[in-house]
Design a protein around this motif. Structure first.
Motif, PDB file in Angstrom:
ATOM      1  N   PRO A 175       0.585  -1.409   0.157  1.00 10.84           N
ATOM      2  CA  PRO A 175      -0.075  -0.101   0.060  1.00 10.84           C
ATOM      3  C   PRO A 175       0.762   1.429  -0.099  1.00 10.84           C
ATOM      4  O   PRO A 175       2.046   1.423   0.895  1.00 10.84           O
ATOM      5  CB  PRO A 175      -0.708  -0.364   1.048  1.00 10.84           C
ATOM      6  CG  PRO A 175      -0.891  -1.429   1.917  1.00 10.84           C
ATOM      7  CD  PRO A 175       0.813  -2.196   1.269  1.00 10.84           C
ATOM      8  N   LEU A 199      -6.896   2.529   8.169  1.00 10.63           N
ATOM      9  CA  LEU A 199      -7.264   1.626   7.196  1.00 10.63           C
ATOM     10  C   LEU A 199      -7.389   0.159   7.631  1.00 10.63           C
ATOM     11  O   LEU A 199      -8.287  -1.121   7.214  1.00 10.63           O
ATOM     12  CB  LEU A 199      -5.789   1.678   6.165  1.00 10.63           C
ATOM     13  CG  LEU A 199      -5.962   3.100   5.290  1.00 10.63           C
ATOM     14  CD1 LEU A 199      -4.901   2.777   4.766  1.00 10.63           C
ATOM     15  CD2 LEU A 199      -6.936   3.331   4.637  1.00 10.63           C
ATOM     16  N   TYR A 233      -8.835  -2.073   4.261  1.00  6.36           N
ATOM     17  CA  TYR A 233      -8.270  -1.628   3.742  1.00  6.36           C
ATOM     18  C   TYR A 233      -7.375  -2.444   3.381  1.00  6.36           C
ATOM     19  O   TYR A 233      -6.163  -2.706   2.722  1.00  6.36           O
ATOM     20  CB  TYR A 233      -7.842  -0.239   3.046  1.00  6.36           C
ATOM     21  CG  TYR A 233      -9.327  -0.208   2.650  1.00  6.36           C
ATOM     22  CD1 TYR A 233     -10.264  -0.636   1.669  1.00  6.36           C
ATOM     23  CD2 TYR A 233     -10.944   1.145   3.348  1.00  6.36           C
ATOM     24  CE1 TYR A 233     -11.672  -0.008   1.199  1.00  6.36           C
ATOM     25  CE2 TYR A 233     -11.366   1.210   3.579  1.00  6.36           C
ATOM     26  CZ  TYR A 233     -11.945   0.890   2.142  1.00  6.36           C
ATOM     27  OH  TYR A 233     -13.580   1.318   1.817  1.00  6.36           O
TER      28      TYR A 233
END
Ligand SMILES: *Cc1c(COP(=O)(O)O)cnc(C)c1O
Length: 602
Positions: free
Chosen positions: A355, A390, A395
């Motif tokens: 990420p 997150l 995520y």
């Protein structure tokens, strides 16, 4: 804090730092770590209480020598006398050496309960004074008569008229010789320090002026005025200033003189109680007088009053306990774990594609310089918070989260190494998010109860690594399951410790000045009992470890709180195969502190 942990402020030269080690500044000057290793070699693990009788002796000598010097200086006619108040530390390993080295001064004991009185009656040197304070019943007063009968020089200090009435009853009923009698006076001047409740007009203790006059009359009526020998007050513990003492001296000095003039011809002593302070702070001095100022003030003030009222100069008694005992005991406890040790770089497991925030964290780590350290560190903490959000929203996965935590901790470490310039000004700017948490093998409730109960500070210092700069702002966790078992990082009084790898080396923390009150105020929270203790004495230039007393075995702790230990063993035995029970039984006979990884290899 200076880089020497404030040792100049609190140690009174009892301990010094040399070659990176904390050493005992006496005789062959051994390091604390050498003593700890010697004890651990004998298979005693966990926290250790080290007692140093030579420090107790030094304090006793200092007390007498300083007062006797003042007496000479002012050509004072009374004598100086002292007793040790047992409530400050009643444990035999402390008390036996104290009684031994106090003998040459005729140093005595003070008792505040029946159990303490029994200790005094048994062990006090005959002829050395015993004073008895606190609330008493007729049994306790009878015990005082018995002590007198044994030949002890004992003074019952009465807190109220009812105690005097009981003395008269016991006298009439037993026909034993009457002990000396003292009057605890309730001063109108209050005390100082945290325990000011002990003095002052609203104090828990002592007689008012009306009661003093009534007591005198009662003694006259019963022909025991000739047993009245002492006026007593105690304005509270840990006096940080000498001013309230001076007031109390004037007030009690006048009471002494008035009673003399009323005809108390054997009234010869003023007992000024305890209260001498000890320096606990590693940051700034909190005690604003020296012992010789203290002694001079006492002698001068009392002399002045005696002259003014035309009475003889009384003998002076003190009951200082903290001053005598605090510095003679040190707790040494092993650090078990550094919280961030889980975030070593070799656990980092970056993916092919990460990420973006994690990639950024990695860049921050890689590109950080001295100039950007502070800024990058704060960026990383912000990123970390976003990444946790997150994660909560689903995520990023657990691997990402682990990588983020490792990178953030590594960034902080790297920043610290850039920022550890002279002094701690830069480090001090770092916020509280980046402290290191040190898990320490001890119970705060058992070993530093005054920290928990009344926020008492204690000097803390690692006993090794003292030639290296400590770079981690530290908070300490004990091993109890209680979130109050923590000494949190305090920006105003920051504690910095070393960044150590406990897989490669031991790291022990010393907690100093723990010899007053902590031993018996300590409580068995989570059933952690008294640490293993040892008396460190010096013979022929060598260290001798005496009276090793191991921390209680688990089975004994359970017996102490009134479990039927045979029943415990039988139930466990009945439910286990014999060989498995054997293993269990071994554990029942060990103490409940944790064993460090190292102790398996030692
Ligand atoms: C507690 C106490 C002391 C000892 O006080 P320190 O502050 O430890 O010196 C002395 N006298 C009396 C009556 C006490 O209650």
């Amino acid at each position: 804090m200076d880089s020497n942990y404030g040792i100049k402020i609190w140690s009174d030269d009892n301990f010094i730092i040399e070659d990176g080690l904390a050493k005992i500044n006496y005789d062959c000057k051994p390091s604390l770590i050498s003593i700890v290793k010697d004890v651990r070699k004998q298979d005693f693990k966990g926290p250790l209480l080290l007692r140093f009788p030579h420090i107790t002796e030094k304090q006793i000598n200092t007390l007498y020598n300083t007062f006797n010097a003042s007496i000479r200086e002012y050509d004072y006619k009374g004598s100086f006398n002292a007793v040790f108040p047992l409530k400050v530390n009643q444990l035999p390993n402390f008390i036996h050496p104290l009684i031994n080295c106090g003998k040459i001064f005729n140093y005595g004991l003070e008792a505040g309960s029946k159990a303490e009185l029994i200790i005094a009656m048994t062990y006090n040197n005959i002829g050395a004074p015993i004073t008895v304070n606190g609330f008493k019943d007729k049994e306790m007063i009878h015990l005082c008569f018995i002590a007198k009968n044994m030949g002890h020089n004992i003074t019952i200090i009465i807190e109220g008229l009812n105690e005097l009435e009981m003395i008269i009853e016991v006298l009439n009923e037993t026909k034993l010789v009457c002990p000396n009698i003292g009057l605890r006076v309730r001063l109108h001047s209050g005390g100082s320090g945290m325990w000011a409740k002990s003095g002052g007009i609203n104090s828990k203790f002592g007689l008012t002026s009306t009661e003093i006059l009534e007591a005198f009359e009662l003694m006259e009526d019963n022909n025991i005025v000739n047993h009245l020998t002492m006026i007593h007050f105690h304005i509270g513990s840990a006096m940080n200033s000498i001013k309230p003492l001076k007031k109390a001296l004037r007030e009690s000095g006048h009471i002494y003189a008035e009673l003399k003039n009323l005809g108390a011809k054997n009234l010869t002593s003023i007992n000024i109680g305890g209260g001498l302070a000890v320096e606990y702070s590693a940051y700034e001095r909190t005690r604003f007088y020296s012992l010789s100022e203290f002694a001079n003030d006492v002698i001068f003030t009392i002399k002045d009053i005696a002259k003014q009222k035309g009475v003889e100069e009384p003998n002076i008694f003190t009951e200082s306990g903290r001053f005598i005992s605090a510095s003679a005991t040190v707790l040494v406890a092993p650090v078990l774990e550094l919280f961030s040790a889980e975030y070593e770089l070799d656990h980092l497991n970056l993916k092919e594609a990460n990420p973006p925030l994690i990639q950024e964290l990695y860049d921050l780590y890689r590109d950080m310089s001295q100039k950007t350290a502070y800024e990058f560190m704060h960026d990383s903490i912000d990123h970390m918070e976003s990444l946790l959000t997150l994660f909560d929203l689903g995520y990023i996965d657990l691997q990402d989260r682990s990588n983020a935590e490792i990178l953030t901790h590594q960034i902080i470490k790297k920043a610290i190494s850039f920022l550890e310039v002279d002094g701690y000004e830069e480090l001090k700017k770092l916020d509280e998010n980046i402290q290191e948490k040190y898990l320490v093998n001890f119970s705060l409730f058992q070993s530093l109860p005054d920290y928990w109960g009344i926020d008492q500070e204690f000097p803390i210092m690692p006993i090794t690594h003292l030639d290296k700069k400590p770079t981690r702002s530290a908070s300490l966790w004990d091993i109890t399951c209680d979130s109050d078992g923590e000494l949190p990082f305090d920006l105003k009084k920051p504690l910095y410790l070393h960044d150590v790898n406990l897989n490669e080396e031991d790291y022990f923390l010393g907690f100093f000045n723990v010899g007053a009150y902590q031993d018996t105020l300590g409580m068995k929270h989570n059933l952690f009992s008294h640490p293993t203790e040892v008396n460190v004495v010096f013979k022929d230039g060598k260290v001798v470890l005496e009276k090793i007393l191991e921390s209680q075995k688990i089975i004994d702790i359970l017996e102490d709180i009134d479990y039927d230990t045979d029943e415990i063993k039988n139930i466990l035995k009945g439910r286990l195969q014999e060989d498995i029970y054997k293993d269990l039984e071994k554990y029942l006979n060990e103490n409940s502190y944790l064993k460090t990884i190292w102790s398996y290899y030692e």
